[in-house]
Design a protein around this motif. Structure first.
Motif, PDB file in Angstrom:
ATOM      1  N   THR A  58       0.837  -1.196   0.000  1.00  0.00           N
ATOM      2  CA  THR A  58       0.000   0.000   0.000  1.00  0.00           C
ATOM      3  C   THR A  58       0.871   1.245   0.000  1.00  0.00           C
ATOM      4  O   THR A  58       1.817   1.359   0.761  1.00  0.00           O
TER       5      THR A  58
ATOM      6  N   ALA B 130      -0.535   4.255   0.477  1.00  0.00           N
ATOM      7  CA  ALA B 130      -1.415   5.281   1.006  1.00  0.00           C
ATOM      8  C   ALA B 130      -0.729   6.062   2.115  1.00  0.00           C
ATOM      9  O   ALA B 130      -0.706   5.625   3.265  1.00  0.00           O
ATOM     10  N   LYS B 131      -0.223   7.210   1.766  1.00  0.00           N
ATOM     11  CA  LYS B 131       0.472   8.003   2.779  1.00  0.00           C
ATOM     12  C   LYS B 131      -0.527   8.583   3.787  1.00  0.00           C
ATOM     13  O   LYS B 131      -0.144   9.083   4.833  1.00  0.00           O
ATOM     14  N   LEU B 132      -1.818   8.478   3.476  1.00  0.00           N
ATOM     15  CA  LEU B 132      -2.826   9.014   4.393  1.00  0.00           C
ATOM     16  C   LEU B 132      -3.262   7.994   5.448  1.00  0.00           C
ATOM     17  O   LEU B 132      -4.116   8.280   6.274  1.00  0.00           O
ATOM     18  N   LEU B 133      -2.718   6.801   5.412  1.00  0.00           N
ATOM     19  CA  LEU B 133      -3.010   5.831   6.467  1.00  0.00           C
ATOM     20  C   LEU B 133      -2.634   6.421   7.813  1.00  0.00           C
ATOM     21  O   LEU B 133      -1.589   7.060   7.949  1.00  0.00           O
ATOM     22  N   ASP B 134      -3.461   6.205   8.800  1.00  0.00           N
ATOM     23  CA  ASP B 134      -3.214   6.756  10.135  1.00  0.00           C
ATOM     24  C   ASP B 134      -2.307   5.793  10.911  1.00  0.00           C
ATOM     25  O   ASP B 134      -2.742   4.737  11.351  1.00  0.00           O
TER      26      ASP B 134
ATOM     27  N   SER C 134      -1.078   5.919  13.762  1.00  0.00           N
ATOM     28  CA  SER C 134      -1.279   5.713  15.199  1.00  0.00           C
ATOM     29  C   SER C 134      -2.230   4.544  15.458  1.00  0.00           C
ATOM     30  O   SER C 134      -2.070   3.778  16.393  1.00  0.00           O
ATOM     31  N   THR C 135      -3.233   4.380  14.599  1.00  0.00           N
ATOM     32  CA  THR C 135      -4.162   3.269  14.800  1.00  0.00           C
ATOM     33  C   THR C 135      -3.801   2.055  13.950  1.00  0.00           C
ATOM     34  O   THR C 135      -3.899   0.930  14.399  1.00  0.00           O
ATOM     35  N   SER C 136      -3.375   2.267  12.692  1.00  0.00           N
ATOM     36  CA  SER C 136      -2.953   1.146  11.864  1.00  0.00           C
ATOM     37  C   SER C 136      -1.455   0.993  12.005  1.00  0.00           C
ATOM     38  O   SER C 136      -0.690   1.338  11.110  1.00  0.00           O
ATOM     39  N   ILE C 137      -1.030   0.475  13.160  1.00  0.00           N
ATOM     40  CA  ILE C 137       0.387   0.439  13.508  1.00  0.00           C
ATOM     41  C   ILE C 137       1.217  -0.243  12.438  1.00  0.00           C
ATOM     42  O   ILE C 137       2.259   0.237  12.031  1.00  0.00           O
TER      43      ILE C 137
ATOM     44  N   ILE D 204      -4.625 -12.377   2.066  1.00  0.00           N
ATOM     45  CA  ILE D 204      -5.842 -11.593   2.280  1.00  0.00           C
ATOM     46  C   ILE D 204      -5.908 -11.166   3.746  1.00  0.00           C
ATOM     47  O   ILE D 204      -6.063 -12.006   4.639  1.00  0.00           O
ATOM     48  N   THR D 205      -5.819  -9.853   3.997  1.00  0.00           N
ATOM     49  CA  THR D 205      -5.714  -9.363   5.371  1.00  0.00           C
ATOM     50  C   THR D 205      -6.939  -9.713   6.216  1.00  0.00           C
ATOM     51  O   THR D 205      -6.811 -10.056   7.390  1.00  0.00           O
TER      52      THR D 205
END
Lengths: 250, 250, 250, 250, 250, 250, 250
Positions: free
Chosen positions: A51, A53-57, A59-62, A80-81
């Protein structure tokens, strides 16, 4: 020939193959490569992130690829996650239930074995598809110390000194591991070997903290410690390793 | 003709065959050969290893083909390992439950029979596939002493003096066994016969501790002892046997 | 026409046939012939063995074709052995449970009837296949004395004075029985008749203790005794019968 | 047109037919004919036996076609015997349970109705096939005296004065019954009528005790008595009837 | 177009139809016509009998088409009788259970509604077929007095003053009812109207007690009385009506 | 394209559609149109009746299209009536159970939401078909006063000020509503608007009490009152509205 | 190729894809776009409304796209609304049950994770279809403060700083977010960015309170407050933003 036997989970083809399991393994090949190396003083797990996606958070999606199961065992996934989540939840519950019952951490192999039995069931009963995910399990227990296991969608598993799952170039990864691994490898060397493996299998320009995840298990005194590299740590490590490599090459 | 009847576990073809069971047996042929020989003072289990992964962790993955069920009974598998795990777990549980209830080891045949009943069910009920695995069971109990059983995916089983499962050359293996077995064979001779069988069915260059597993059951005083050859022991045994063979040949 | 109706257990073809049951009966024809004869002082069960494995362990695999259900009832099978095992286990359990409840041996017909009801269910419910096995049941109870029953995969059964199951030449077997059976036949004559039947249906060169199994039920005083011929006894009996035959022929 | 609708129990064809039920009825036509006649002083059940096996043990296999359900009710079957056994066992249990609960024999119609509800279910639920068997029930209770019922694989049933099931010539049988039955028929006349029906529908040469079964229900004082003709009684009856017939014809 | 959607109960065709329900209705059209008429002082149920079996035992098979559910409610059926039996038994049980619980007769509409919910379920769940039967329910309760309901295989139902089910000429029947029914019709006139409807839809030669069933509900003082015409009564009634008709026509 | 995806409830087509739900909606289009309008002092429900059966018993079959769920909530249906009955019974039970538990009427939206969850399940689980029925729910509770909801076979629902379901001209109906509805509409105006909508979508000649049903919810003091127009009231209302219309038009 | 593998939920195609999940995602693309942005002092959820029904009752159908799960967490949906309702109800129940058990609000990630496990199950078990809905979850808990999660039909989820689901131009939306998001964005700037995203992906003429929904989460003192814009507020906000934009552009 394959055509007539691949639509049902629960049948053998005339050559004795179970196609759904083989197709599930293909799903894993699309995932980024994940490397695990057992060192004398710890275990390295390193992975390629798909991925962008630099917009992934953060703090929550460690972590995208690595999940803590318990204090003494983590896993890295390829595939598959959402399938992985189910099995990780199940592993967490098993581990806690074991601790609650026996007042000591669940032996790593027992935990892996239990999850794999679940996986196997999904390849044998009708109306189900196999879990489309492979795991590397890294853990420590008082019986065997540090341990590294790999499992695949069939529910098969084994203990490894160094191995990789996922990625289109898994042959290359395995061969780099085979020719560079030595039994008394140190954690630091293992980190460098993991980087080497990923450098060989990925696009060189992606070798940075945005596309990679590195973590390791080690012991500090009596405690088992698990650490995931921050972006800064990872970039610094990559730079340092590059310098050493050049020094070595000269 | 086969085509129309082979996609469902639970039907007979017009010739009275259950194709899924036959296909499962094909899965076993892809596995390495495993040999079992009942000697007057023990039982030999010997197998060809298919995996060449030198990075396998031998401390946790003790054996690729042989699994301890209880103190008095072990098994060797040929086929799909994750299928085998399910049945081995089930066997371990049965054996322990028996001991707990009756305070004595479960008779070997009763254990084998119970696992085979489970196997049979998977060939008769819809929505399931047969277990893709054959077993050699080696064990000792006070009723019949040392015993060697073989079972296949249909759930069929029988006691044998010497037999083999898996491998593309199983005909050769059976015939070597038939012409060399003698009723009062000693454990040592049995080990040598097992090596001879594997030498005939495998590529000669693979006859070394990396591609072979040897183990045996014997009695020391009143105790039943199960031993798996270490790599060193195995290589020494191969060398010694070769010498003897040559001596014999001369 | 058969093609469209034979893949499901639970349907009738337009001619009112249930093909899966008929195919299961074909499976039985591939098995060796088994003969049962009711004599005035006992019952004979005799069978052709298909397996030539001289390495079978005769101490644990006592008999390939005949199984003791209880002290007062045994059965001989033709068909898929692992299917048979399931039903035999079920029969043993039923018989013991009956004894436990009523403190007397289960009447033979009641036992046979119970097993056959189970068999019938597998021909009527979806997602199952019929049991691919026919049985001869030989037993004694205080209601009807010695009794001989035959059942097939449909769950149908009947009491017989002399009958045979399995084997490619079952027509011949039946006709030899019909023309030679007499109501007041003695156990010894019955044994000789059984041998005659098998001699007519098998390859003459196989008429020896390696390819045959003979057993009988009789009464000694108040006790019902079941005996399986050893290899030596069987060869002696064959020889003796041959001599008598020749004497008779002359 | 039939082709597309006949493979599933639980669907209607566009013409509103349930083919599986119709095919099950075909299965019954292959069976031998069975005749039931309600006389003023009893009920006659007579049947053609299809099996010629003279080696059948008549002490245990008392009757091929007629089965006692309870003291006050018996049935004759046409169709698949193992299917019939299931329903007969169920009927016996129901009848005994009723007696246990109410301390009086179960009314015949209630018993028939209960079995037929079971039959109906097998024509409406998926994954099942209809029971391939028709019944004649003969019984006596204090509500309606002697009663004769007929049921078919659909679960349909009705009370009859005289009827027949099974047999290729069932039209002929029905017509002979219609033209010969009279409301005040005596048991003896009913027996003769049954013989006449079977004589018209069977091969004349088979009109003997080997190919026929005759039985009747009657009252002796306050007791209801059920009797099956022995071979001797039956042959005598056939002979006597022939004589009378001739006398009549002259 | 129909072809692709009609083999499964539980699907809609693109036009929003459920074919299995429509085919079940076809099954009903093959049955004899049944007429129900609500009079001011009762309800008439009249039906054409399809069976010509003069040997039916009228003492046990009281009626072919009409069934008493409880003292205050009866039904007439058109379609598959064994399907009807299941629903009638269910209705009887419901009615008795209601009485047991509330000590008063079950309201007729509630009873009808409950049976229809069951019917509906069989049109919506997989693995079932709809009940192939339509009903006329005639009943009386203290809430609405005499009531007449009609239901079909879909589980749909409604209250009617006069209606008919089954029969190939149901259009004719409906139209005769529409043009002859008057709100204050007496029971006697209703009986005559029912006869008229059947006369128009059946073969004239069958208008006799062998081919017809007539019954009615009425009140005698405080009691609700249900009466089925005997053959004699019915023939007398037909004759009398014919005379009146002629008188009228003249 | 549709063809391959529309036969199973539980699958998406490649365009992300669930065809069975769309086909169920077609079933509703065949039903007569039903209009609901939320006025400031009540709610109007008006419907076209498709059945012309003048023999329907209006005392028991009070309404063809409108059903009372509880004192404070009613619904109008379009589609398969027997499907609707199941959901209405379920709604009645839910409403009563709520009252029993909390001693106050169930909030209308909660009731609607619960029924719609049931509907949704029938679009997602195999072996079922969606409910072929749309609803208009009209109700009053102390939280939101008068409320009007619409639901469809998918289980989707929403609150509306004015809407219509069913009918071939539902586009026209919606557009008439949109251009004539005003937020402060009175109950009387709403009744007239409903009539206008039905006049535009139905055959003009059917605008009479035989082909229409009108009902409304309103408050009288503190009580919520639900009233269905009698035939006389309805005809009077139609006439009166026509006059007014004409006066308006002039 | 797709054709043969896309009709069953529970199978992999040879390329390792699960088509039903991919088709479910297509269903979501038809829905209006929904945008979520995590600001330093709150979270913005903004959506395009597809329904133009001006007659929707805004007092009961508060929002078409946004649903409150608990005081501290809301979600925005894209896809099949009735599928969403099921999961939202489940989420509400989970959240309340957690609070009841632990007396503190359920951590947001735990809630999301639980719903996603349910979603995953519908992609792996036979006889089900995946939920055709994606979610944005916005919430606050004491562990991680404000959090924004996105999940899809596979059951996959992750935490995001800014993301969008649904809409035909989701690529554009993602790219606008990527180039405009800054880590310390204020709630007001986030609202403006959300408007910008929707302006770029929707028809410009629809940028008004009839076609848009805006809501946000923020903290007021210690309280977490969720607010949905009224039509007036939204129009004012759009106008104000337009002015600022123009000012900026100049």
């Amino acid at each position: 020939m394959a055509r007539r036997y691949d639509q049902r989970t629960t049948i053998f083809s005339p050559e004795g193959r179970v196609y759904q399991v083989e197709y599930a393994m293909t799903a894993i090949r699309h995932a980024g490569a994940t490397v695990g190396i057992l060192a004398k003083d710890g275990i390295v797990l390193a992975a390629e992130k798909k991925t962008t996606a630099k917009l992934l958070d953060s703090s929550t999606s460690i972590s995208e690829k690595m999940f803590k199961i318990d204090e003494h065992v983590v896993c890295a996934v390829a595939g598959i996650t959402s399938d992985a989540n189910i099995l990780i939840n199940y592993a967490r519950l098993s581990s806690q239930r074991f601790f609650y019952q026996y007042q000591e951490p669940m032996p790593v192999e027992q935990l892996v074995s239990q999850i794999c039995d679940t996986k196997q069931g999904y390849t044998q009963y009708g109306g189900l598809r196999p879990f489309g995910v492979s795991f590397l399990y890294a853990g420590w227990d008082r019986h065997y110390g540090f341990q590294l296991y790999q499992s695949d969608p069939s529910g098969n598993f084994a203990g490894w000194k160094a191995t990789s799952i996922g990625g289109e170039n898994s042959q290359v990864a395995q061969s780099v591991l085979r020719s560079n691994y030595k039994p008394d490898i140190s954690l630091k060397e293992a980190l460098q070997l993991a980087l080497k493996v990923l450098t060989k299998t990925m696009d060189r320009s992606n070798i940075n903290s945005e596309k990679l995840e590195f973590s390791y298990f080690t012991k500090q005194g009596d405690n088992v410690v698990y650490h995931i590299f921050t972006a800064a740590e990872l970039d610094a490590f990559i730079k340092e390793t590059d310098l050493e490599q050049e020094t070595e090459d000269n």
